[in-house]
Scaffold this active site. Structure first.
Site, PDB file in Angstrom:
ATOM      1  N   THR A 172       1.672  -4.154   4.294  1.00 40.45           N
ATOM      2  CA  THR A 172       1.504  -4.421   5.726  1.00 40.45           C
ATOM      3  C   THR A 172       0.943  -5.822   6.009  1.00 40.45           C
ATOM      4  O   THR A 172       1.145  -6.353   7.096  1.00 40.45           O
ATOM      5  CB  THR A 172       0.555  -3.385   6.375  1.00 40.45           C
ATOM      6  N   ASP A 173       0.223  -6.410   5.019  1.00 38.12           N
ATOM      7  CA  ASP A 173      -0.522  -7.642   5.315  1.00 38.12           C
ATOM      8  C   ASP A 173       0.371  -8.794   5.790  1.00 38.12           C
ATOM      9  O   ASP A 173       0.000  -9.528   6.707  1.00 38.12           O
ATOM     10  CB  ASP A 173      -1.336  -8.083   4.093  1.00 38.12           C
ATOM     11  N   SER A 184       1.420  -7.561  -0.755  1.00 38.07           N
ATOM     12  CA  SER A 184       2.126  -8.542   0.081  1.00 38.07           C
ATOM     13  C   SER A 184       1.269  -9.737   0.476  1.00 38.07           C
ATOM     14  O   SER A 184       1.780 -10.719   1.001  1.00 38.07           O
ATOM     15  CB  SER A 184       2.735  -7.878   1.310  1.00 38.07           C
ATOM     16  N   THR A 221       0.823  -1.213   0.000  1.00 43.44           N
ATOM     17  CA  THR A 221       0.000   0.000   0.000  1.00 43.44           C
ATOM     18  C   THR A 221       0.856   1.261   0.000  1.00 43.44           C
ATOM     19  O   THR A 221       0.443   2.300  -0.508  1.00 43.44           O
ATOM     20  CB  THR A 221      -0.932  -0.025   1.233  1.00 43.44           C
TER      21      THR A 221
HETATM   22  N1  ASP Z   1      -2.666  -5.491   0.775  1.00 46.54           N
HETATM   23  C1  ASP Z   1      -1.628  -4.524   1.076  1.00 46.54           C
HETATM   24  C2  ASP Z   1      -0.308  -5.280   1.111  1.00 46.54           C
HETATM   25  O1  ASP Z   1      -0.051  -5.952   2.068  1.00 46.54           O
HETATM   26  C3  ASP Z   1      -1.928  -3.860   2.357  1.00 46.54           C
HETATM   27  C4  ASP Z   1      -0.913  -2.854   2.834  1.00 46.54           C
HETATM   28  O2  ASP Z   1       0.192  -2.750   2.357  1.00 46.54           O
HETATM   29  O3  ASP Z   1      -1.270  -2.101   3.775  1.00 46.54           O
HETATM   30  O4  ASP Z   1       0.450  -5.223   0.177  1.00 46.54           O
END
Ligand code: ASP
Length: 333
Positions: free
Chosen positions: A96-97, A63, A16
């Protein structure tokens, strides 16, 4: 920018932090992993006052789709850059995931002589009050700070510094989504000031090799009236390890415990973690693989415990049938 500033390498993997949305007001409708790292760096002019930045796009993924191949590629780039004489630190931008899993993988495999700092963002780069720019600046500040050396792999978000083994995503959408549920953060960043308030654990033992072939290690959960189909299928499919997202202090429903004891009897390493999100799973006096008494993951959540089990079994498959040794490994990292 002056030549006396430290050289920091930013390795970008997507997420993200590199996401963009059609509407700046919405953080729900956006595409992760679209903005190139050169743009992310350019969007933060203050970086030039902190370090000489070199940016490399290692990948561009959401991710949620993280893979062993990408982990291995990332490890190779970390090894490459940390061996370069004038590189003072490495920052990795990530989604973040699954950041906590990649952080755990790097914690267990990297003995980099320079700080390695993962960062991310909860809001896409185009959103109102995007958190990525400050997180990136703070991560570079930490990577360039001599006090970060020797503290293992770090995670920086929301002005906090976390140990890679402890950091976890604890909220679906809040900007302060990350925490270290049991140990607490390692330190914080306030403007240009980087301060460490405790030392990390799990750094004494030698780091584990990045596997050439990865064993099958999966996660099953214990809950009311669980079936045994998944455990039986994993055993027949050749799984080498099963992490149980157990209830409470590592308790497992008797039906599932029976299936797991059979799996352990067939040579599958079984590790109990807790689905509660915080706390230690008590270490059994003797980790006999029977009657629900399996190796304890300690304070590692199920996903982090899986990363350690993957690497431990790849490095030394015999641990899979030696619960005492496997317990010692879980206690060491
Ligand atoms: N779906 C995103 C990822 O993990 C979420 C994020 O980065 O906050 O790439």
């Amino acid at each position: 920018m002056t030549a006396s500033l430290h050289r920091i390498v930013v390795l970008a993997t997507g997420g993200t932090i590199a996401g963009s949305a059609r509407s700046a007001a919405s953080s729900a409708q956006y595409q992760a992993a679209t903005v190139p790292v050169s743009d992310l760096v350019q969007a933060v002019p203050a970086l030039a006052d902190v370090a000489r930045i070199e940016a490399e796009q290692v990948a561009q993924v959401d991710s949620k789709d993280m893979s062993f191949d990408l982990w291995a590629r990332l490890a190779a780039r970390v090894a490459h850059w940390s061996a370069a004489e004038d590189v003072a630190g490495i920052v990795i931008t990530h989604g973040t995931d699954t950041l906590e899993e990649t952080a755990m993988f790097l914690h267990l495999t990297q003995a980099a002589p320079v700080p390695v700092v993962l960062t991310a963002a909860m809001r896409p780069s185009t959103s109102l009050s995007a958190d990525g720019p400050l997180n990136l600046l703070d991560a570079v500040r930490v990577a360039a700070n001599p006090a970060a050396r020797g503290k293992g792999v770090l995670v920086v978000l929301n002005q906090q510094i976390h140990a890679a083994r402890d950091a976890a995503k604890l909220h679906t959408s809040a900007v302060d989504a990350f925490g270290s549920p049991i140990a607490g953060p390692l330190g914080f960043i306030q403007d240009a000031c980087v301060r460490f308030t405790r030392t990390p654990v799990g750094l004494e033992s030698p780091r584990l090799p990045v596997p050439e072939t990865w064993p099958m290690v999966e996660i099953v959960a214990s809950y009311a009236q669980p079936g045994t189909v998944m455990v039986d299928a994993l055993t027949s499919a050749g799984a080498k390890g099963i992490v149980v997202a157990a209830s409470g202090n590592g308790s497992i429903h008797e039906t599932l415990a029976g299936a797991l004891a059979n799996a352990a009897g067939a040579g599958v390493a079984v590790v109990r973690s807790s689905r509660t999100g915080a706390g230690h799973v008590a270490i059994p006096a003797r980790p006999v693989p029977a009657a629900g008494i399996f190796v304890s993951a300690g304070d590692l959540n199920p996903c982090k415990a899986r990363v350690l089990l993957l690497l431990a079994l790849a490095a030394d498959p015999a641990q899979g049938v030696d619960a005492v040794r496997l317990q010692a490994t879980f206690s060491a990292y």
